[in-house]
Design an enzyme around this catalytic site. Structure first.
Site, PDB file in Angstrom:
ATOM      1  N   ASP A 230       0.837  -1.194   0.000  1.00  0.00           N
ATOM      2  CA  ASP A 230       0.000   0.000   0.000  1.00  0.00           C
ATOM      3  C   ASP A 230       0.872   1.244   0.000  1.00  0.00           C
ATOM      4  OD1 ASP A 230      -2.995   1.089   0.870  1.00  0.00           O
ATOM      5  OD2 ASP A 230      -1.371   2.296   1.717  1.00  0.00           O
TER       6      ASP A 230
ATOM      7  N   TYR B 125       2.766   9.992  -0.815  1.00  0.00           N
ATOM      8  CA  TYR B 125       3.872   9.509   0.014  1.00  0.00           C
ATOM      9  C   TYR B 125       5.234   9.787  -0.612  1.00  0.00           C
ATOM     10  CZ  TYR B 125       0.176   6.714   2.278  1.00  0.00           C
ATOM     11  OH  TYR B 125      -0.969   6.286   2.912  1.00  0.00           O
TER      12      TYR B 125
ATOM     13  N   LYS C 229      -2.816   5.607  -4.285  1.00  0.00           N
ATOM     14  CA  LYS C 229      -3.929   6.519  -4.028  1.00  0.00           C
ATOM     15  C   LYS C 229      -3.811   7.814  -4.828  1.00  0.00           C
ATOM     16  CE  LYS C 229      -3.821   4.816   0.728  1.00  0.00           C
ATOM     17  NZ  LYS C 229      -2.401   4.412   0.720  1.00  0.00           N
TER      18      LYS C 229
ATOM     19  N   HIS D 298      -7.746   9.415  -2.168  1.00  0.00           N
ATOM     20  CA  HIS D 298      -7.078   9.566  -0.882  1.00  0.00           C
ATOM     21  C   HIS D 298      -7.855  10.434   0.108  1.00  0.00           C
ATOM     22  CE1 HIS D 298      -2.715   9.471   0.851  1.00  0.00           C
ATOM     23  NE2 HIS D 298      -3.600   9.329   1.802  1.00  0.00           N
TER      24      HIS D 298
ATOM     25  N   ILE E   9      -2.598  -2.853   7.295  1.00  0.00           N
ATOM     26  CA  ILE E   9      -1.364  -2.624   6.524  1.00  0.00           C
ATOM     27  C   ILE E   9      -0.278  -2.039   7.433  1.00  0.00           C
ATOM     28  CG2 ILE E   9      -2.271  -2.452   4.171  1.00  0.00           C
ATOM     29  CD1 ILE E   9      -2.585   0.596   4.658  1.00  0.00           C
TER      30      ILE E   9
ATOM     31  N   LYS F 184       3.185  -0.934   9.116  1.00  0.00           N
ATOM     32  CA  LYS F 184       4.431  -0.445   8.539  1.00  0.00           C
ATOM     33  C   LYS F 184       5.578  -0.723   9.497  1.00  0.00           C
ATOM     34  CE  LYS F 184       5.819   3.498   9.606  1.00  0.00           C
ATOM     35  NZ  LYS F 184       5.915   4.941   9.937  1.00  0.00           N
ATOM     36  N   SER F 185       6.728  -1.089   8.935  1.00  0.00           N
ATOM     37  CA  SER F 185       7.950  -1.209   9.723  1.00  0.00           C
ATOM     38  C   SER F 185       9.134  -1.135   8.772  1.00  0.00           C
ATOM     39  CB  SER F 185       7.991  -2.532  10.498  1.00  0.00           C
ATOM     40  OG  SER F 185       9.199  -2.619  11.242  1.00  0.00           O
ATOM     41  N   VAL F 186      10.268  -0.696   9.267  1.00  0.00           N
ATOM     42  CA  VAL F 186      11.488  -0.726   8.459  1.00  0.00           C
ATOM     43  C   VAL F 186      12.445  -1.806   8.972  1.00  0.00           C
ATOM     44  CG1 VAL F 186      11.331   1.697   7.783  1.00  0.00           C
ATOM     45  CG2 VAL F 186      12.555   1.087   9.886  1.00  0.00           C
TER      46      VAL F 186
END
Length: 283
Positions: free
Chosen positions: A43, A48, A73, A107, A226, A228-230
């Protein structure tokens, strides 16, 4: 991976990987790690600024296109909205390096919503967008869009987390065939979510982290999430939520955390509407 079936028959993974607030320079590695971990729903959004990095990760992954579910989006478009929506869609496709999207979302509920939606309906009919939907639409705006247009949105991506649970709204969306999807599932750590004693206690009962409890709570409700992480190890933890089930009692205890209001920004606030509607994204 479990899936949900959208109102047009398209299958969508119940759990995916989001890239909001991941800097463009870190996105390619993060998405590559997510794909290697097993995520297949990605996503992103024009706003972004990292669609190109997502596209590079997809191209280098070697994963067949039909195995992926890619969402981006549309940001608020200047007039003529229909023409500019198509141009924005084509720009996103080019940045992603794809020939179609699995899901294209509006969006924000601002600008010429109807012009934008008519263009999205056309893209859907052409097969360029397998599914179309909206984000951040409150009930009145969603129902207005449904009753005045031909295609009912397949998805509405909205703020949904333990402190703003949207249960009644989810029931309304289900009644109209719209799939709820969560953004901000962890509330970005607000209200000390990751150390919440109730969530931590439930996690201890299952040998799971607070994050896993929240994701299981969302997916068990049928809410597409959804996270998020790095960090690759956190990505692996977040996707490992289908080997346990919360009891009805645990679900009810989590329901008691609901404050009934946003922790981020109010789409009914005139100042916020002015800011969002006035912002433009280069395409």
């Amino acid at each position: 991976m479990q899936t949900v079936t959208l109102n047009n028959g398209v299958e969508m993974p119940l759990l995916g990987f989001g890239v909001y607030q991941i800097p463009a320079e870190d996105t390619e590695r993060a998405v590559s790690d997510a794909l290697a971990t097993g995520y297949r729903l990605l996503d992103t959004a024009a706003a972004y600024g990292n669609e190109e990095a997502v596209g590079r990760a997809i191209q280098s992954s070697g994963i067949a296109r039909e195995e992926l579910f890619v969402t981006t989006k549309l940001w608020v478009q200047d007039a003529p909205a229909q023409d500019n929506t198509r141009r924005a869609f084509e720009a996103s496709l080019m940045k992603l390096g794809l020939d179609h999207l699995d899901l294209y979302l509006m969006h924000q509920p601002f600008g010429d919503v109807y012009g934008q939606w008519r263009a999205m309906e056309a893209l859907h009919r052409e097969g360029a967008a397998k599914a179309i939907g909206v984000a951040n639409f409150y009930p009145d705006r969603l129902i207005d869009l449904i009753v005045n247009n031909e295609i009912t949105p397949q998805v509405n991506q909205i703020e949904t987390h333990p402190f703003f649970q949207r249960a009644d709204y989810q029931d309304l969306m289900r009644e109209h065939g719209v799939q709820i999807q969560s953004w901000g599932g962890f509330a970005e750590g607000k209200n000390d979510l990751f150390t919440n004693p109730l969530l931590a206690g439930i996690g201890k009962e299952h040998g799971k982290s607070v994050a896993q409890v929240v994701l299981r709570w969302l997916t068990q409700r049928g809410v597409v999430a959804i996270p998020k992480s790095v960090r690759a190890e956190r990505m692996a933890e977040n996707i490992d939520v289908f080997d346990f089930r919360l009891s009805d009692k645990q679900m009810a205890r989590i329901a008691a955390l609901d404050t009934g209001g946003t922790l981020f920004f109010d789409h009914h606030d005139p100042a916020m509407v002015t800011w969002l509607a006035g912002r433009r994204v280069d395409s």
